[in-house]
Motif scaffolding. Structure first.
Motif, PDB file in Angstrom:
ATOM      1  N   VAL A   1       1.036  -1.190   0.106  1.00 19.88           N
ATOM      2  CA  VAL A   1       0.253   0.017  -0.105  1.00 19.88           C
ATOM      3  C   VAL A   1       1.017   1.253  -0.450  1.00 19.88           C
ATOM      4  N   PRO A   2       0.646   2.536  -1.407  1.00 23.08           N
ATOM      5  CA  PRO A   2       1.731   3.646  -1.218  1.00 23.08           C
ATOM      6  C   PRO A   2       1.585   4.559   0.705  1.00 23.08           C
ATOM      7  N   ARG A   3       2.727   4.391   1.114  1.00 20.23           N
ATOM      8  CA  ARG A   3       2.576   5.058   2.389  1.00 20.23           C
ATOM      9  C   ARG A   3       1.711   6.424   2.358  1.00 20.23           C
ATOM     10  N   GLU A   4       1.879   7.505   0.868  1.00 19.68           N
ATOM     11  CA  GLU A   4       0.977   8.143   1.054  1.00 19.68           C
ATOM     12  C   GLU A   4      -0.644   7.919   1.443  1.00 19.68           C
ATOM     13  N   HIS A   5      -0.816   6.905   1.257  1.00 20.59           N
ATOM     14  CA  HIS A   5      -2.631   6.522   1.188  1.00 20.59           C
ATOM     15  C   HIS A   5      -2.638   6.004   3.090  1.00 20.59           C
ATOM     16  N   VAL A   6      -1.568   5.623   4.353  1.00 22.25           N
ATOM     17  CA  VAL A   6      -1.944   5.246   5.165  1.00 22.25           C
ATOM     18  C   VAL A   6      -2.274   6.432   6.561  1.00 22.25           C
ATOM     19  N   SER A   7      -2.686   6.347   7.206  1.00 19.06           N
ATOM     20  CA  SER A   7      -2.258   7.018   8.091  1.00 19.06           C
ATOM     21  C   SER A   7      -1.735   5.755   9.468  1.00 19.06           C
ATOM     22  N   ILE A   8      -0.603   5.813  10.403  1.00 17.22           N
ATOM     23  CA  ILE A   8      -0.652   4.813  10.801  1.00 17.22           C
ATOM     24  C   ILE A   8      -0.125   4.937  12.392  1.00 17.22           C
ATOM     25  N   SER A   9      -0.836   5.247  13.093  1.00 15.22           N
ATOM     26  CA  SER A   9       0.580   5.231  14.570  1.00 15.22           C
ATOM     27  C   SER A   9      -0.222   4.506  15.846  1.00 15.22           C
ATOM     28  N   GLY A  10       0.514   4.699  17.115  1.00 13.51           N
ATOM     29  CA  GLY A  10       0.291   4.075  18.024  1.00 13.51           C
ATOM     30  C   GLY A  10      -0.210   5.475  18.748  1.00 13.51           C
ATOM     31  N   TYR A  11      -1.731   5.401  19.594  1.00 21.46           N
ATOM     32  CA  TYR A  11      -2.446   6.299  20.413  1.00 21.46           C
ATOM     33  C   TYR A  11      -1.539   6.035  21.972  1.00 21.46           C
ATOM     34  N   TRP A  12      -0.930   5.622  22.242  1.00 20.76           N
ATOM     35  CA  TRP A  12      -0.673   4.507  23.281  1.00 20.76           C
ATOM     36  C   TRP A  12       0.242   3.015  23.654  1.00 20.76           C
ATOM     37  N   ARG A  13       0.361   2.833  24.608  1.00 19.19           N
ATOM     38  CA  ARG A  13       1.649   1.870  24.715  1.00 19.19           C
ATOM     39  C   ARG A  13       1.359   0.973  26.529  1.00 19.19           C
ATOM     40  N   THR A  14       1.414  -0.466  26.132  1.00 16.95           N
ATOM     41  CA  THR A  14       1.039  -1.301  27.198  1.00 16.95           C
ATOM     42  C   THR A  14       2.420  -0.569  28.074  1.00 16.95           C
ATOM     43  N   GLY A  15       1.864  -0.177  29.575  1.00 16.43           N
ATOM     44  CA  GLY A  15       2.766   0.287  30.391  1.00 16.43           C
ATOM     45  C   GLY A  15       3.443   1.539  30.518  1.00 16.43           C
ATOM     46  N   MET A  16       2.791   2.239  30.006  1.00 11.18           N
ATOM     47  CA  MET A  16       3.773   3.432  29.885  1.00 11.18           C
ATOM     48  C   MET A  16       2.178   4.591  29.802  1.00 11.18           C
ATOM     49  N   ASN A  17       2.624   5.445  30.440  1.00  8.89           N
ATOM     50  CA  ASN A  17       1.572   7.173  30.662  1.00  8.89           C
ATOM     51  C   ASN A  17       1.518   7.231  28.933  1.00  8.89           C
ATOM     52  N   GLU A  18       0.793   8.795  29.315  1.00  8.01           N
ATOM     53  CA  GLU A  18       1.215   9.175  28.169  1.00  8.01           C
ATOM     54  C   GLU A  18       2.490   9.743  27.173  1.00  8.01           C
ATOM     55  N   ASP A  19       2.641  10.315  29.144  1.00  6.53           N
ATOM     56  CA  ASP A  19       4.219  11.111  28.504  1.00  6.53           C
ATOM     57  C   ASP A  19       5.210  10.533  28.398  1.00  6.53           C
ATOM     58  N   GLY A  20       4.926   9.141  28.818  1.00  8.61           N
ATOM     59  CA  GLY A  20       6.244   8.201  28.440  1.00  8.61           C
ATOM     60  C   GLY A  20       5.940   8.346  26.887  1.00  8.61           C
ATOM     61  N   TRP A  21       4.501   7.280  26.390  1.00  6.36           N
ATOM     62  CA  TRP A  21       4.878   7.202  25.450  1.00  6.36           C
ATOM     63  C   TRP A  21       5.008   7.912  24.647  1.00  6.36           C
ATOM     64  N   GLN A  22       5.134   9.620  24.623  1.00  7.56           N
ATOM     65  CA  GLN A  22       5.276  10.383  23.181  1.00  7.56           C
ATOM     66  C   GLN A  22       6.433  11.105  23.622  1.00  7.56           C
ATOM     67  N   SER A  23       6.921   9.958  24.442  1.00  3.65           N
ATOM     68  CA  SER A  23       8.351  10.749  24.884  1.00  3.65           C
ATOM     69  C   SER A  23       9.458  10.128  24.424  1.00  3.65           C
ATOM     70  N   SER A  24       9.105   8.544  24.241  1.00  7.78           N
ATOM     71  CA  SER A  24      10.120   7.883  23.930  1.00  7.78           C
ATOM     72  C   SER A  24       9.225   7.834  22.395  1.00  7.78           C
ATOM     73  N   LYS A  25       8.505   7.729  21.665  1.00  7.89           N
ATOM     74  CA  LYS A  25       7.652   7.493  20.414  1.00  7.89           C
ATOM     75  C   LYS A  25       8.637   7.620  19.324  1.00  7.89           C
ATOM     76  N   GLY A  26       9.337   9.233  19.041  1.00 12.25           N
ATOM     77  CA  GLY A  26      10.525   9.105  17.843  1.00 12.25           C
ATOM     78  C   GLY A  26      11.546   7.665  17.645  1.00 12.25           C
ATOM     79  N   GLU A  27      11.879   7.332  18.897  1.00  9.40           N
ATOM     80  CA  GLU A  27      12.790   6.643  19.014  1.00  9.40           C
ATOM     81  C   GLU A  27      12.318   4.802  18.713  1.00  9.40           C
ATOM     82  N   PHE A  28      11.378   4.534  19.043  1.00 15.18           N
ATOM     83  CA  PHE A  28       9.958   3.310  18.854  1.00 15.18           C
ATOM     84  C   PHE A  28       9.682   3.517  17.470  1.00 15.18           C
ATOM     85  N   VAL A  29       9.237   4.999  16.919  1.00 14.56           N
ATOM     86  CA  VAL A  29       9.442   4.862  15.313  1.00 14.56           C
ATOM     87  C   VAL A  29      11.000   4.627  14.348  1.00 14.56           C
ATOM     88  N   ALA A  30      11.254   5.138  14.688  1.00 11.24           N
ATOM     89  CA  ALA A  30      13.221   5.023  14.167  1.00 11.24           C
ATOM     90  C   ALA A  30      13.725   3.099  14.413  1.00 11.24           C
TER      91      ALA A  30
END
Ligand SMILES: Cc1cc2nc3c(=O)[nH]c(=O)nc-3n(C[C@H](O)[C@H](O)[C@H](O)COP(=O)(O)OP(=O)(O)OC[C@H]3O[C@@H](n4cnc5c(N)ncnc54)[C@H](O)[C@@H]3O)c2cc1C
Length: 230
Positions: A193-222
């Motif tokens: 599927v072409p990338r520009e046709h997909v919106s995909i991301s984690g809204y939350w992560r098990t065991g992490m509060n939102e602050d923890g997830w948002q601050s580690s999300k860049g590393e997760f995605v990379a």
């Protein structure tokens, strides 16, 4: 889930919604929590927010569970980035309960002829919701507790093994971060599927509060991109 209808003059300051994944950041002291605007009614000066109730941990979930009429919230926003393309052949909408409000809003925005394949993970049959569907919508409910699996596992399996057509597909895939990695791999690397046709991301992560997830999300995605895109 619990629906909170928030109303008052602050609603006047919100612009008309142009996306179906519009969200606000609710302020709890010095941190925020992100919630999708399920609907906004400027005339009634109201907006609806649907909260997953996930136990005693956290700020927003317990707040919504215990909220009484007259409770006040402060918020920032809205943000948002995605709305369905009216001309896609198939709309693949995938999410757990945290993405149910955005998926329901997307279904409402689709023209009646649009074909939609919807995969939704909820804890149990009682958590299913009425959705704004047409004859061209196929909804696959996945009940997490019945399978005894972790968040997103049954949903990932359901999407990977489903029979939906190739072709001009667009996808909206959101929810627990742990399902994002296999579903991204499936859509990009296996289905092409072409990338520009997909919106995909984690809204939350098990065991992490939102602050923890948002601050580690860049590393997760990379790390995910390095593994899947090389
Ligand atoms: C753009 C966007 C839109 C979102 N829209 C919605 C929405 O409309 N409705 C909604 O309910 N959520 C939505 N979310 C997810 C929500 O922001 C997170 O679930 C948030 O962590 C909840 O905050 P909390 O204070 O309740 O829990 P936190 O303090 O952040 O976390 C406490 C604990 O609860 C766990 N937890 C958090 N969320 C869940 C969950 N859904 N199920 C089980 N365990 C959980 C965490 O892993 C952590 O262990 C959205 C997220 C984003 C990024």
């Amino acid at each position: 889930m619990v629906r909170i209808i928030a109303g008052g003059p602050a609603i006047d300051e919100l612009p008309p919604l142009s996306y179906t994944d519009h969200y606000i950041k609710i302020i709890f002291g010095d941190v925020t929590r992100t919630y999708t605007i399920r609907w906004l009614d400027h005339e009634a000066r109201e907006m609806a927010l649907d909260f997953v109730i996930h136990g005693d941990e956290g700020l927003a979930g317990p707040w919504a569970r215990d909220a009484k009429a007259g409770a006040e919230i402060s918020f920032k926003g809205p943000g948002g980035a995605w709305a369905p393309r009216g001309d896609a052949q198939v709309h693949l909408l995938v999410g757990d309960d945290s993405a149910l409000p955005a998926i329901a809003a997307a279904l409402e925005a689709l023209p009646s002829h649009a074909r939609a394949e919807v995969f939704l993970e909820v804890p149990d049959a009682a958590s299913r919701q009425e959705l704004p569907v047409t004859d061209n919508t196929i909804v696959h409910w996945v009940e997490r507790d019945a399978h005894g699996l972790g968040y997103g596992e049954a949903l990932t399996y359901a999407v990977q093994t489903a029979d939906f057509p190739d072709g001009d597909l667009e996808a909206f895939v959101h929810g627990n971060a742990d399902m994002i990695k296999p579903l991204r791999h499936y859509l990009f690397n296996e289905r092409g599927v072409p990338r520009e046709h997909v919106s995909i991301s984690g809204y939350w992560r098990t065991g992490m509060n939102e602050d923890g997830w948002q601050s580690s999300k860049g590393e997760f995605v990379a790390a995910m991109e390095a593994e899947q895109d090389s």
